[in-house]
Design an enzyme around this catalytic site. Structure first.
Site, PDB file in Angstrom:
ATOM      1  N   ASN A   8       0.867  -1.175   0.000  1.00  0.00           N
ATOM      2  CA  ASN A   8       0.000   0.000   0.000  1.00  0.00           C
ATOM      3  C   ASN A   8       0.905   1.226   0.000  1.00  0.00           C
ATOM      4  OD1 ASN A   8      -1.809   2.042   0.493  1.00  0.00           O
ATOM      5  ND2 ASN A   8      -2.285   1.414   2.595  1.00  0.00           N
ATOM      6  N   LYS A  10       0.165   4.253  -0.396  1.00  0.00           N
ATOM      7  CA  LYS A  10      -0.480   5.474   0.123  1.00  0.00           C
ATOM      8  C   LYS A  10      -0.220   6.635  -0.844  1.00  0.00           C
ATOM      9  CE  LYS A  10      -0.152   3.478   4.659  1.00  0.00           C
ATOM     10  NZ  LYS A  10      -0.125   3.653   6.100  1.00  0.00           N
ATOM     11  N   HIS A  94      -9.713   1.550   4.864  1.00  0.00           N
ATOM     12  CA  HIS A  94      -8.418   1.727   5.529  1.00  0.00           C
ATOM     13  C   HIS A  94      -8.582   2.732   6.676  1.00  0.00           C
ATOM     14  CE1 HIS A  94      -4.282   2.950   6.280  1.00  0.00           C
ATOM     15  NE2 HIS A  94      -3.932   1.791   5.754  1.00  0.00           N
ATOM     16  N   GLU A  96      -6.845   5.140   7.616  1.00  0.00           N
ATOM     17  CA  GLU A  96      -6.613   6.544   7.249  1.00  0.00           C
ATOM     18  C   GLU A  96      -7.852   7.125   6.570  1.00  0.00           C
ATOM     19  OE1 GLU A  96      -2.859   5.868   5.281  1.00  0.00           O
ATOM     20  OE2 GLU A  96      -1.995   5.435   7.239  1.00  0.00           O
ATOM     21  N   GLU A 166      -5.724  -4.331  10.841  1.00  0.00           N
ATOM     22  CA  GLU A 166      -4.714  -3.280  10.974  1.00  0.00           C
ATOM     23  C   GLU A 166      -5.003  -2.446  12.219  1.00  0.00           C
ATOM     24  OE1 GLU A 166      -2.623  -2.447   6.994  1.00  0.00           O
ATOM     25  OE2 GLU A 166      -4.276  -1.050   7.208  1.00  0.00           O
ATOM     26  N   GLY A 172       2.263   2.687  10.744  1.00  0.00           N
ATOM     27  CA  GLY A 172       3.229   3.766  10.559  1.00  0.00           C
ATOM     28  C   GLY A 172       3.945   4.182  11.822  1.00  0.00           C
ATOM     29  N   SER A 212       3.113  -1.693  10.533  1.00  0.00           N
ATOM     30  CA  SER A 212       4.561  -1.757  10.792  1.00  0.00           C
ATOM     31  C   SER A 212       5.171  -3.124  10.486  1.00  0.00           C
ATOM     32  CB  SER A 212       4.874  -1.315  12.226  1.00  0.00           C
ATOM     33  OG  SER A 212       4.505   0.039  12.405  1.00  0.00           O
TER      34      SER A 212
HETATM   35  P1  PGA Z   1       2.611   0.624   7.680  1.00  0.00           P
HETATM   36  O1  PGA Z   1       1.149   0.810   7.041  1.00  0.00           O
HETATM   37  O2  PGA Z   1       3.155  -0.696   7.151  1.00  0.00           O
HETATM   38  O3  PGA Z   1       3.396   1.795   7.202  1.00  0.00           O
HETATM   39  O4  PGA Z   1       2.440   0.574   9.159  1.00  0.00           O
HETATM   40  C1  PGA Z   1       0.282  -0.278   6.854  1.00  0.00           C
HETATM   41  C2  PGA Z   1      -1.000   0.205   6.229  1.00  0.00           C
HETATM   42  O5  PGA Z   1      -1.440   1.312   6.535  1.00  0.00           O
HETATM   43  O6  PGA Z   1      -1.615  -0.503   5.407  1.00  0.00           O
END
Ligand code: PGA
Length: 250
Positions: A8, A10, A94, A96, A166, A172, A212
């Protein structure tokens, strides 16, 4: 079930960066077997990445979609438009989207069947915030998000759905959930699916973990029972790191 590892990206990966990264993944993936890989670039880079992955086994994924086919929805993209670009998957709900763009359970619940109707395979994201985990509400939150988004689906189409657990606090932050935490929640996800449908149908959906995931922790996380892949954010922006994570399933 073949594990699925999704990058992903983003809001990273304008055209030049996207093509370098996609080429790196395509070239490096030649020796990766037993895992399905997918890349989710921003909308604007989908055609570029589609052209690079066309003759490879790497699937294309979108990061979001609207639920309508067309209409007066400024700034939105329909599932049909994504299908036309060659997307197989679409990430929906997601955290976000939910937390920064205030997407609700109701909106996600409209997106899932719309994506399937357009021929896309949704990757439905669920997960609790840190406050919710500390208040012992993880199961309740995950169960509510799953039930809301999936309850209208008939058994015939659920094989097209993947779930991604998640935890918001792990995205992140560099602090992944422990293998034990992941296993507990994934078992809970399976239970909810069995309640929605039945045990047999509960077993057909992949359950990915995201938050992460890095080359350093991918091995221990990949060994978790009931885990069928990863949704990788930050670490998917380096082809080498992303492929190391995929190789954790060998
Ligand atoms: P990350 O994000 O691996 O940077 O923690 C995962 C995601 O948001 O799908």
């Amino acid at each position: 079930m073949t594990p699925l590892v999704v990058g992903n990206w983003k809001m990273h990966g304008a055209l030049a960066e996207a093509s370098t990264l996609a080429r790196g993944v395509v070239n490096g993936a030649r020796d990766v077997s037993g895992v399905e890989l997918a890349l989710a670039p921003p909308f604007t880079s989908l055609p570029t990445v589609a052209a690079i992955t066309r003759d490879s086994a790497i699937a294309l994924a979108a990061q979001n979609a609207h639920w309508e086919t067309r209409g007066a929805f400024t700034g939105e993209v329909s599932p049909e438009m994504l299908r036309e670009l060659g997307c197989r998957y679409v990430i929906l709900g997601h955290s976000e989207r939910r937390h920064i763009f205030t997407e609700t359970d109701e909106m996600v619940a409209k997106k899932v069947p719309a994506a399937i109707a357009a021929g896309l395979q949704p990757i439905l994201c669920v997960g609790e915030t840190l406050d919710e985990r500390q208040a012992d509400k993880t199961d309740a939150v995950v169960s509510r998000q799953l039930t809301s988004a999936l309850k209208g689906l008939n058994k015939g189409v659920i094989k097209f759905v993947s779930l991604a657990y998640e935890p918001v606090w792990a995205i992140g932050t560099g602090h992944n959930a422990t293998p034990q935490q992941v296993e507990e929640v994934h078992r809970g996800v399976r239970r909810v699916l069995a309640q929605l449908w039945d045990k047999e149908h509960a077993g057909v959906c992949r359950i990915l973990y995201g938050g992460s995931v890095k080359p350093e922790n991918a091995g221990e996380l990949a060994a978790v029972p009931e885990l069928d892949g990863f949704l990788v954010g930050g670490a998917s922006l380096q082809a080498d790191g992303f492929l190391k994570i995929a190789r954790a399933f060998r």
